[in-house]
Motif scaffolding. Structure first.
Motif, PDB file in Angstrom:
ATOM      1  N   PHE A  78     -58.745  88.344  59.552  1.00 43.42           N
ATOM      2  CA  PHE A  78     -59.684  87.911  58.519  1.00 43.42           C
ATOM      3  C   PHE A  78     -61.062  87.650  59.136  1.00 43.42           C
ATOM      4  O   PHE A  78     -61.187  87.389  60.337  1.00 43.42           O
ATOM      5  N   ILE A  79     -62.071  87.724  58.282  1.00 48.39           N
ATOM      6  CA  ILE A  79     -63.438  87.361  58.654  1.00 48.39           C
ATOM      7  C   ILE A  79     -63.950  86.378  57.606  1.00 48.39           C
ATOM      8  O   ILE A  79     -63.841  86.630  56.402  1.00 48.39           O
ATOM      9  N   SER A  80     -64.492  85.273  58.063  1.00 51.84           N
ATOM     10  CA  SER A  80     -65.087  84.303  57.141  1.00 51.84           C
ATOM     11  C   SER A  80     -66.598  84.484  57.119  1.00 51.84           C
ATOM     12  O   SER A  80     -67.214  84.898  58.103  1.00 51.84           O
ATOM     13  N   SER A  81     -67.186  84.170  55.959  1.00 48.36           N
ATOM     14  CA  SER A  81     -68.635  84.274  55.805  1.00 48.36           C
ATOM     15  C   SER A  81     -69.098  83.337  54.702  1.00 48.36           C
ATOM     16  O   SER A  81     -68.393  83.129  53.715  1.00 48.36           O
ATOM     17  N   SER A  82     -70.254  82.756  54.883  1.00 46.56           N
ATOM     18  CA  SER A  82     -70.878  82.021  53.783  1.00 46.56           C
ATOM     19  C   SER A  82     -71.629  83.015  52.913  1.00 46.56           C
ATOM     20  O   SER A  82     -72.260  83.949  53.412  1.00 46.56           O
ATOM     21  N   VAL A  83     -71.532  82.839  51.591  1.00 51.12           N
ATOM     22  CA  VAL A  83     -72.173  83.762  50.651  1.00 51.12           C
ATOM     23  C   VAL A  83     -72.813  82.965  49.529  1.00 51.12           C
ATOM     24  O   VAL A  83     -72.434  81.828  49.253  1.00 51.12           O
ATOM     25  N   PHE A  84     -73.789  83.568  48.877  1.00 47.71           N
ATOM     26  CA  PHE A  84     -74.361  82.977  47.669  1.00 47.71           C
ATOM     27  C   PHE A  84     -73.417  83.229  46.504  1.00 47.71           C
ATOM     28  O   PHE A  84     -72.770  84.270  46.424  1.00 47.71           O
ATOM     29  N   ALA A  85     -73.339  82.263  45.595  1.00 46.10           N
ATOM     30  CA  ALA A  85     -72.475  82.386  44.429  1.00 46.10           C
ATOM     31  C   ALA A  85     -73.311  82.684  43.194  1.00 46.10           C
ATOM     32  O   ALA A  85     -74.540  82.745  43.242  1.00 46.10           O
ATOM     33  N   LYS A  86     -72.635  82.829  42.044  1.00 48.10           N
ATOM     34  CA  LYS A  86     -73.310  83.268  40.832  1.00 48.10           C
ATOM     35  C   LYS A  86     -73.963  82.131  40.044  1.00 48.10           C
ATOM     36  O   LYS A  86     -74.877  82.372  39.271  1.00 48.10           O
ATOM     37  N   SER A  87     -73.489  80.904  40.205  1.00 49.50           N
ATOM     38  CA  SER A  87     -73.951  79.827  39.331  1.00 49.50           C
ATOM     39  C   SER A  87     -74.727  78.772  40.105  1.00 49.50           C
ATOM     40  O   SER A  87     -74.510  78.566  41.305  1.00 49.50           O
ATOM     41  N   ALA A  88     -75.619  78.064  39.396  1.00 49.41           N
ATOM     42  CA  ALA A  88     -76.382  76.972  39.994  1.00 49.41           C
ATOM     43  C   ALA A  88     -75.479  75.798  40.318  1.00 49.41           C
ATOM     44  O   ALA A  88     -75.769  75.002  41.213  1.00 49.41           O
ATOM     45  N   GLU A  89     -74.342  75.659  39.592  1.00 47.20           N
ATOM     46  CA  GLU A  89     -73.415  74.566  39.852  1.00 47.20           C
ATOM     47  C   GLU A  89     -72.675  74.776  41.178  1.00 47.20           C
ATOM     48  O   GLU A  89     -72.231  73.819  41.796  1.00 47.20           O
ATOM     49  N   LYS A  90     -72.531  76.032  41.602  1.00 43.08           N
ATOM     50  CA  LYS A  90     -71.872  76.341  42.869  1.00 43.08           C
ATOM     51  C   LYS A  90     -72.717  77.369  43.613  1.00 43.08           C
ATOM     52  O   LYS A  90     -72.399  78.550  43.668  1.00 43.08           O
ATOM     53  N   PRO A  91     -73.831  76.916  44.212  1.00 42.12           N
ATOM     54  CA  PRO A  91     -74.795  77.847  44.804  1.00 42.12           C
ATOM     55  C   PRO A  91     -74.243  78.695  45.946  1.00 42.12           C
ATOM     56  O   PRO A  91     -74.569  79.852  46.082  1.00 42.12           O
ATOM     57  N   MET A  92     -73.366  78.092  46.812  1.00 40.85           N
ATOM     58  CA  MET A  92     -72.823  78.856  47.927  1.00 40.85           C
ATOM     59  C   MET A  92     -71.339  78.539  48.094  1.00 40.85           C
ATOM     60  O   MET A  92     -70.862  77.495  47.657  1.00 40.85           O
ATOM     61  N   GLU A  93     -70.632  79.470  48.707  1.00 39.83           N
ATOM     62  CA  GLU A  93     -69.209  79.297  48.953  1.00 39.83           C
ATOM     63  C   GLU A  93     -68.818  80.045  50.220  1.00 39.83           C
ATOM     64  O   GLU A  93     -69.606  80.818  50.780  1.00 39.83           O
ATOM     65  N   ILE A  94     -67.582  79.807  50.672  1.00 35.66           N
ATOM     66  CA  ILE A  94     -67.046  80.518  51.831  1.00 35.66           C
ATOM     67  C   ILE A  94     -66.088  81.597  51.337  1.00 35.66           C
ATOM     68  O   ILE A  94     -65.177  81.327  50.560  1.00 35.66           O
ATOM     69  N   ILE A  95     -66.310  82.805  51.798  1.00 35.37           N
ATOM     70  CA  ILE A  95     -65.463  83.938  51.456  1.00 35.37           C
ATOM     71  C   ILE A  95     -64.679  84.360  52.701  1.00 35.37           C
ATOM     72  O   ILE A  95     -65.233  84.433  53.806  1.00 35.37           O
ATOM     73  N   VAL A  96     -63.394  84.640  52.533  1.00 32.50           N
ATOM     74  CA  VAL A  96     -62.559  85.186  53.603  1.00 32.50           C
ATOM     75  C   VAL A  96     -62.235  86.637  53.255  1.00 32.50           C
ATOM     76  O   VAL A  96     -61.753  86.926  52.160  1.00 32.50           O
ATOM     77  N   VAL A  97     -62.522  87.549  54.172  1.00 36.55           N
ATOM     78  CA  VAL A  97     -62.344  88.988  53.951  1.00 36.55           C
ATOM     79  C   VAL A  97     -61.207  89.509  54.823  1.00 36.55           C
ATOM     80  O   VAL A  97     -61.174  89.249  56.029  1.00 36.55           O
ATOM     81  N   ASN A  98     -60.273  90.239  54.220  1.00 38.00           N
ATOM     82  CA  ASN A  98     -59.189  90.887  54.944  1.00 38.00           C
ATOM     83  C   ASN A  98     -59.758  92.061  55.746  1.00 38.00           C
ATOM     84  O   ASN A  98     -60.408  92.946  55.175  1.00 38.00           O
ATOM     85  N   THR A  99     -59.548  92.092  57.061  1.00 38.23           N
ATOM     86  CA  THR A  99     -60.162  93.127  57.893  1.00 38.23           C
ATOM     87  C   THR A  99     -59.509  94.492  57.746  1.00 38.23           C
ATOM     88  O   THR A  99     -60.022  95.492  58.264  1.00 38.23           O
ATOM     89  N   THR A 100     -58.389  94.562  57.054  1.00 34.67           N
ATOM     90  CA  THR A 100     -57.740  95.858  56.799  1.00 34.67           C
ATOM     91  C   THR A 100     -58.115  96.410  55.430  1.00 34.67           C
ATOM     92  O   THR A 100     -58.582  97.550  55.308  1.00 34.67           O
ATOM     93  N   SER A 101     -57.936  95.594  54.403  1.00 35.94           N
ATOM     94  CA  SER A 101     -58.167  96.068  53.033  1.00 35.94           C
ATOM     95  C   SER A 101     -59.580  95.798  52.523  1.00 35.94           C
ATOM     96  O   SER A 101     -60.019  96.418  51.559  1.00 35.94           O
TER      97      SER A 101
END
Length: 339
Positions: A82-105
């Protein structure tokens, strides 16, 4: 301008260019065979997490997000799956979040439902049981960067430390028992001086520890007193003091951060910003600190200015889609004061 990645011997020697067009620090897989980084494609309006061999060959678009929700960094899990990354989100109530990406799929998973205004670097624990990261939350009592831990894959978040300088990132020891980051400790002074001779300043107070990422603010009252916000015992509150530095009085004591006090034109009330309900909103209270009332809802507010006639407040709103930690110019709007 495009970023470039180079490799060079630790003890010196010729640098070898590995990759062109790179928009983030590089993450190296545990087996040292792969690297991951972020690349932005302006024409396609995409931000892409790229996976490549350690020598820069065999690049692959692992995961794609639109510009407004783009990847900011990358960190491999200890098993490389897996790879983790901070990303911007869609709403002002949750401006940023942590996304975990599967390195295979390339599958993307939001790690935790908690919301942060800004998230910086992420770092995995050695056993893969969670991620430590630096972040800034609107709910912090002193509006400073913090260190958090979130379990994986459960997503339970736990606060570790505040008053740190998140832009310098975070790093864990190999055994995962210790972490290192940068802690800020500002010394601030509060002084007054005559307009015709600024050099004749009178120091009212000096504080150690106002680490807030936002300006705490101050304002004069008609009867020659000063309203100001200061951090004491880890909490930002509003105070009033005489112009000669005597009779300091605390006006707010809420667990949230109360900042940017402004006296109303009629001198009968005080406007201020507070995150005591989650969002950073405009509040009003009596000049003695009693009867606090929330005036704005459903959006963050970062500054305010009462109109001279007292009938309106001027404030630049936060963007609807996401909030940048750095300062910027936002469209202006007017909030009419309730009766």
């Amino acid at each position: 301008m495009q970023g470039e990645l180079y490799k060079m011997p630790i003890l010196g020697g010729a640098a070898q260019q590995i990759i062109k067009d790179i928009d983030s620090p590089v993450a190296i897989s545990p087996d040292k065979k792969k690297i991951a980084f972020v690349r932005r494609y302006p024409n396609e309006k995409e931000t892409v997490l790229i996976l490549a061999d350690a020598d820069g060959k065999n690049e692959r678009k692992l995961a794609v997000r639109p510009f407004g929700e783009g990847f900011q960094n990358a960190a491999f899990s200890p098993d490389g799956k897996f790879i983790s990354s901070s990303v911007f989100a869609k709403s002002a109530e949750k401006p940023m979040e942590i996304i975990v990406v599967n390195t295979t799929s390339g599958e993307q998973q939001s790690l935790t439902p908690r919301n942060w205004t800004w998230i910086g670097q992420t770092a995995w624990l050695k056993d893969g049981s969670g991620i430590a990261f630096v972040a800034f939350s609107k709910e912090t009592p002193n509006l400073t960067d913090e260190v958090w831990f979130v379990s994986f894959p459960g997503g339970q978040a736990r606060f570790l430390e505040n008053s740190i300088n998140g832009v310098f990132g975070i790093s864990l020891t190999d055994d995962g028992n210790s972490l290192v980051t940068v802690k800020s400790n500002k010394i601030t002074s509060f002084a007054v001086s005559p307009l015709d001779d600024p050099a004749k300043a009178t120091m009212l107070l000096t504080k150690n520890g106002d680490e807030s990422l936002m300006t705490l603010g101050a304002d004069w009252t008609a009867d020659n007193k000063i309203l100001y916000s200061a951090i004491n015992n880890g909490n930002a509150d509003i105070w009033m003091i005489n112009a000669d530095g005597t009779q300091s009085k605390q006006l707010t004591s809420d667990v949230g951060a109360d900042i940017s006090p402004r006296i109303a034109p009629d001198g009968k009330s005080i406007y201020f910003l507070s995150n005591r309900t989650g969002l950073l909103s405009i509040w009003r209270m009596n000049t003695d600190g009693t009867n606090p009332q929330q005036l704005t809802e459903n959006q963050d507010v970062y500054s305010l200015a009462p109109a001279p006639d007292g009938k309106a407040l001027f404030t630049p709103p936060a963007p609807k889609a996401f909030i940048f930690k750095s300062s910027g110019k936002f469209p202006r709007t007017v909030i009419t004061r309730p009766n």
